[in-house]
Motif scaffolding. Structure first.
Motif, PDB file in Angstrom:
ATOM      1  N   PRO A   1       0.825  -1.210   0.000  1.00 38.33           N
ATOM      2  CA  PRO A   1       0.000   0.000   0.000  1.00 38.33           C
ATOM      3  C   PRO A   1       0.856   1.256   0.000  1.00 38.33           C
ATOM      4  O   PRO A   1       2.063   1.187   0.185  1.00 38.33           O
ATOM      5  CB  PRO A   1      -0.771  -0.147   1.316  1.00 38.33           C
ATOM      6  CG  PRO A   1       0.184  -0.871   2.214  1.00 38.33           C
ATOM      7  CD  PRO A   1       0.920  -1.820   1.331  1.00 38.33           C
ATOM      8  N   SER A   2       0.238   2.388  -0.168  1.00 35.36           N
ATOM      9  CA  SER A   2       0.981   3.639  -0.174  1.00 35.36           C
ATOM     10  C   SER A   2       1.103   4.219   1.239  1.00 35.36           C
ATOM     11  O   SER A   2       2.007   5.014   1.497  1.00 35.36           O
ATOM     12  CB  SER A   2       0.311   4.651  -1.097  1.00 35.36           C
ATOM     13  OG  SER A   2      -1.034   4.850  -0.720  1.00 35.36           O
ATOM     14  N   TRP A   3       0.190   3.791   2.107  1.00 38.65           N
ATOM     15  CA  TRP A   3       0.209   4.348   3.462  1.00 38.65           C
ATOM     16  C   TRP A   3      -0.323   3.292   4.417  1.00 38.65           C
ATOM     17  O   TRP A   3      -1.361   2.698   4.154  1.00 38.65           O
ATOM     18  CB  TRP A   3      -0.687   5.588   3.513  1.00 38.65           C
ATOM     19  CG  TRP A   3      -0.499   6.430   4.739  1.00 38.65           C
ATOM     20  CD1 TRP A   3      -0.838   6.119   6.009  1.00 38.65           C
ATOM     21  CD2 TRP A   3       0.066   7.737   4.787  1.00 38.65           C
ATOM     22  NE1 TRP A   3      -0.522   7.143   6.864  1.00 38.65           N
ATOM     23  CE2 TRP A   3       0.035   8.156   6.150  1.00 38.65           C
ATOM     24  CE3 TRP A   3       0.594   8.599   3.834  1.00 38.65           C
ATOM     25  CZ2 TRP A   3       0.533   9.402   6.544  1.00 38.65           C
ATOM     26  CZ3 TRP A   3       1.066   9.830   4.242  1.00 38.65           C
ATOM     27  CH2 TRP A   3       1.034  10.219   5.582  1.00 38.65           C
ATOM     28  N   VAL A   4       0.387   3.078   5.508  1.00 37.15           N
ATOM     29  CA  VAL A   4      -0.059   2.125   6.516  1.00 37.15           C
ATOM     30  C   VAL A   4       0.117   2.733   7.892  1.00 37.15           C
ATOM     31  O   VAL A   4       1.199   3.252   8.202  1.00 37.15           O
ATOM     32  CB  VAL A   4       0.742   0.802   6.458  1.00 37.15           C
ATOM     33  CG1 VAL A   4       0.257  -0.146   7.548  1.00 37.15           C
ATOM     34  CG2 VAL A   4       0.635   0.150   5.098  1.00 37.15           C
ATOM     35  N   ILE A   5      -0.925   2.661   8.685  1.00 38.55           N
ATOM     36  CA  ILE A   5      -0.847   3.048  10.095  1.00 38.55           C
ATOM     37  C   ILE A   5      -1.313   1.837  10.900  1.00 38.55           C
ATOM     38  O   ILE A   5      -2.402   1.316  10.662  1.00 38.55           O
ATOM     39  CB  ILE A   5      -1.742   4.255  10.412  1.00 38.55           C
ATOM     40  CG1 ILE A   5      -1.346   5.452   9.543  1.00 38.55           C
ATOM     41  CG2 ILE A   5      -1.642   4.615  11.898  1.00 38.55           C
ATOM     42  CD1 ILE A   5      -2.276   6.644   9.705  1.00 38.55           C
ATOM     43  N   CYS A   6      -0.488   1.386  11.817  1.00 41.25           N
ATOM     44  CA  CYS A   6      -0.879   0.217  12.585  1.00 41.25           C
ATOM     45  C   CYS A   6      -0.261   0.261  13.978  1.00 41.25           C
ATOM     46  O   CYS A   6       0.620   1.090  14.263  1.00 41.25           O
ATOM     47  CB  CYS A   6      -0.493  -1.073  11.863  1.00 41.25           C
ATOM     48  SG  CYS A   6       1.245  -1.199  11.520  1.00 41.25           S
ATOM     49  N   LYS A   7      -0.728  -0.651  14.803  1.00 42.16           N
ATOM     50  CA  LYS A   7      -0.277  -0.695  16.191  1.00 42.16           C
ATOM     51  C   LYS A   7       1.059  -1.409  16.314  1.00 42.16           C
ATOM     52  O   LYS A   7       1.417  -2.263  15.488  1.00 42.16           O
ATOM     53  CB  LYS A   7      -1.309  -1.420  17.046  1.00 42.16           C
ATOM     54  CG  LYS A   7      -2.642  -0.693  17.179  1.00 42.16           C
ATOM     55  CD  LYS A   7      -3.591  -1.479  18.063  1.00 42.16           C
ATOM     56  CE  LYS A   7      -4.920  -0.767  18.222  1.00 42.16           C
ATOM     57  NZ  LYS A   7      -5.867  -1.534  19.069  1.00 42.16           N
ATOM     58  N   SER A   8       1.785  -1.066  17.343  1.00 40.31           N
ATOM     59  CA  SER A   8       3.051  -1.711  17.623  1.00 40.31           C
ATOM     60  C   SER A   8       2.844  -3.210  17.789  1.00 40.31           C
ATOM     61  O   SER A   8       1.877  -3.643  18.410  1.00 40.31           O
ATOM     62  CB  SER A   8       3.660  -1.112  18.890  1.00 40.31           C
ATOM     63  OG  SER A   8       4.926  -1.648  19.145  1.00 40.31           O
ATOM     64  N   GLY A   9       3.732  -4.003  17.221  1.00 36.40           N
ATOM     65  CA  GLY A   9       3.623  -5.452  17.313  1.00 36.40           C
ATOM     66  C   GLY A   9       3.003  -6.100  16.095  1.00 36.40           C
ATOM     67  O   GLY A   9       3.080  -7.319  15.911  1.00 36.40           O
ATOM     68  N   THR A  10       2.424  -5.292  15.241  1.00 35.85           N
ATOM     69  CA  THR A  10       1.791  -5.800  14.017  1.00 35.85           C
ATOM     70  C   THR A  10       2.851  -6.088  12.962  1.00 35.85           C
ATOM     71  O   THR A  10       3.892  -5.424  12.917  1.00 35.85           O
ATOM     72  CB  THR A  10       0.801  -4.753  13.479  1.00 35.85           C
ATOM     73  OG1 THR A  10      -0.118  -4.387  14.501  1.00 35.85           O
ATOM     74  CG2 THR A  10       0.047  -5.291  12.266  1.00 35.85           C
ATOM     75  N   SER A  11       2.576  -7.059  12.120  1.00 40.84           N
ATOM     76  CA  SER A  11       3.436  -7.303  10.961  1.00 40.84           C
ATOM     77  C   SER A  11       2.785  -6.695   9.734  1.00 40.84           C
ATOM     78  O   SER A  11       1.573  -6.789   9.542  1.00 40.84           O
ATOM     79  CB  SER A  11       3.649  -8.810  10.756  1.00 40.84           C
ATOM     80  OG  SER A  11       4.444  -9.329  11.800  1.00 40.84           O
ATOM     81  N   VAL A  12       3.583  -6.064   8.916  1.00 37.58           N
ATOM     82  CA  VAL A  12       3.073  -5.332   7.752  1.00 37.58           C
ATOM     83  C   VAL A  12       3.753  -5.845   6.487  1.00 37.58           C
ATOM     84  O   VAL A  12       4.985  -5.935   6.440  1.00 37.58           O
ATOM     85  CB  VAL A  12       3.345  -3.822   7.892  1.00 37.58           C
ATOM     86  CG1 VAL A  12       2.840  -3.075   6.662  1.00 37.58           C
ATOM     87  CG2 VAL A  12       2.697  -3.288   9.161  1.00 37.58           C
ATOM     88  N   LYS A  13       2.956  -6.144   5.473  1.00 38.42           N
ATOM     89  CA  LYS A  13       3.503  -6.613   4.201  1.00 38.42           C
ATOM     90  C   LYS A  13       3.372  -5.530   3.149  1.00 38.42           C
ATOM     91  O   LYS A  13       2.298  -4.952   2.955  1.00 38.42           O
ATOM     92  CB  LYS A  13       2.785  -7.873   3.727  1.00 38.42           C
ATOM     93  CG  LYS A  13       3.327  -8.405   2.387  1.00 38.42           C
ATOM     94  CD  LYS A  13       2.544  -9.586   1.868  1.00 38.42           C
ATOM     95  CE  LYS A  13       2.891 -10.848   2.597  1.00 38.42           C
ATOM     96  NZ  LYS A  13       2.271 -12.042   1.942  1.00 38.42           N
ATOM     97  N   ILE A  14       4.451  -5.279   2.432  1.00 34.24           N
ATOM     98  CA  ILE A  14       4.475  -4.294   1.348  1.00 34.24           C
ATOM     99  C   ILE A  14       4.810  -5.035   0.052  1.00 34.24           C
ATOM    100  O   ILE A  14       5.739  -5.838   0.017  1.00 34.24           O
ATOM    101  CB  ILE A  14       5.538  -3.209   1.617  1.00 34.24           C
ATOM    102  CG1 ILE A  14       5.260  -2.515   2.955  1.00 34.24           C
ATOM    103  CG2 ILE A  14       5.548  -2.188   0.483  1.00 34.24           C
ATOM    104  CD1 ILE A  14       6.397  -1.610   3.400  1.00 34.24           C
ATOM    105  N   GLU A  15       4.032  -4.751  -0.979  1.00 29.49           N
ATOM    106  CA  GLU A  15       4.239  -5.413  -2.269  1.00 29.49           C
ATOM    107  C   GLU A  15       4.878  -4.479  -3.287  1.00 29.49           C
ATOM    108  O   GLU A  15       4.552  -3.292  -3.342  1.00 29.49           O
ATOM    109  CB  GLU A  15       2.903  -5.914  -2.829  1.00 29.49           C
ATOM    110  CG  GLU A  15       2.269  -7.014  -2.026  1.00 29.49           C
ATOM    111  CD  GLU A  15       1.023  -7.555  -2.711  1.00 29.49           C
ATOM    112  OE1 GLU A  15       0.539  -8.623  -2.276  1.00 29.49           O
ATOM    113  OE2 GLU A  15       0.533  -6.922  -3.654  1.00 29.49           O
ATOM    114  N   CYS A  16       5.737  -5.038  -4.087  1.00 29.62           N
ATOM    115  CA  CYS A  16       6.381  -4.302  -5.172  1.00 29.62           C
ATOM    116  C   CYS A  16       6.250  -5.117  -6.450  1.00 29.62           C
ATOM    117  O   CYS A  16       6.689  -6.270  -6.499  1.00 29.62           O
ATOM    118  CB  CYS A  16       7.852  -4.071  -4.832  1.00 29.62           C
ATOM    119  SG  CYS A  16       8.770  -3.151  -6.069  1.00 29.62           S
TER     120      CYS A  16
END
Lengths: 113, 119
Positions: free
Chosen positions: B8-23
């Motif tokens: 995504p272009s923008w992610v806001i999440c809580k501490s401890g979360t895992s975030v996946k970014i695609e290219c």
């Protein structure tokens, strides 16, 4: 190691000419790239030099001297939209990965009226 | 021309979360993609080189268990920030070159970046 230096900030007037310098000390050399980056956006490609001399592309020109480890980006007829960061990036020759780039610190250019 | 899409272009999440970014490379195949991180008013710092079908090559100081990279196809690389913390908040950008040959004059093309904010 790799070391690429650029001035941190520059200011110039609309319509003027500005030269942004870049000096580098890298493990080998296989090309130098200049990118423009507006705040919050991805970099966009401006120019590429691998041989000594000047490459001209419209209002933008880039110069390279390999013996001096030096390049500059020349912007002519400055426009307000040219306000951005300008990144110098060198492709060393011993990276093990063909097109890996090392970026300089970037120069933030502010164009004023 | 060569286009790289990042999501995504923008992610806001809580501490401890895992975030996946695609290219994704949209109109060319990219055996090699690069992942960068950029802090405010600083330049791009290469994190890792993503190689299709093999393990990523990480830069010194980048934790490979923290930043998981998967390059499962010639058009897709993913970066997963595991157990993200506020200090991981940054602008993450990927790039790819259509012709990654050492002597190529073809530039790397950048995705639009992902702004990650960890609360």
């Amino acid at each position: 190691g790799q070391n690429i230096d650029q001035p941190t900030e520059m200011t110039a007037t609309e319509g003027a000419i500005v030269q942004i310098n870049c000096t580098y000390q890298t493990s080998g050399f296989n090309g130098l790239f200049w990118y423009q980056q507006h705040a919050g956006e991805a970099p966009t490609f401006l120019s590429y030099n691998v041989l000594d001399g000047l490459e001209e592309k419209g209002r933008f020109s880039s110069f390279l001297s390999r013996s001096k480890g030096y390049s500059y980006l020349l912007l002519k007829e400055l426009q307000m939209k040219d306000s951005a960061s300008y990144l110098c990036a060198v492709r060393p020759s011993n990276t093990g990965t063909a097109s890996k780039l090392t970026f300089g610190t970037g120069t933030r250019l502010q164009v004023t009226l | 021309g060569a286009v790289v899409s990042q999501h995504p272009s923008w992610v806001i999440c809580k501490s401890g979360t895992s975030v996946k970014i695609e290219c994704r490379s949209l109109d060319f195949q990219a055996t090699t993609m690069f992942w960068y991180r950029q802090f405010p008013k600083q330049s791009l710092m290469l994190m890792a080189t993503s190689n299709e079908g093999s393990k990523a090559t990480y830069e010194q100081g980048v934790e490979k268990d923290k930043f998981l990279i998967n390059h499962a196809s010639l058009t897709l690389s993913t970066l997963t920030v595991t157990s993200a913390h506020p200090e991981d908040s940054s602008f993450y950008i990927c790039s790819a070159s259509e012709y990654p040959d050492l002597y190529s004059n073809q530039p790397q093309h950048f995705g639009d970046g992902t702004r990650l904010s960890i609360l």
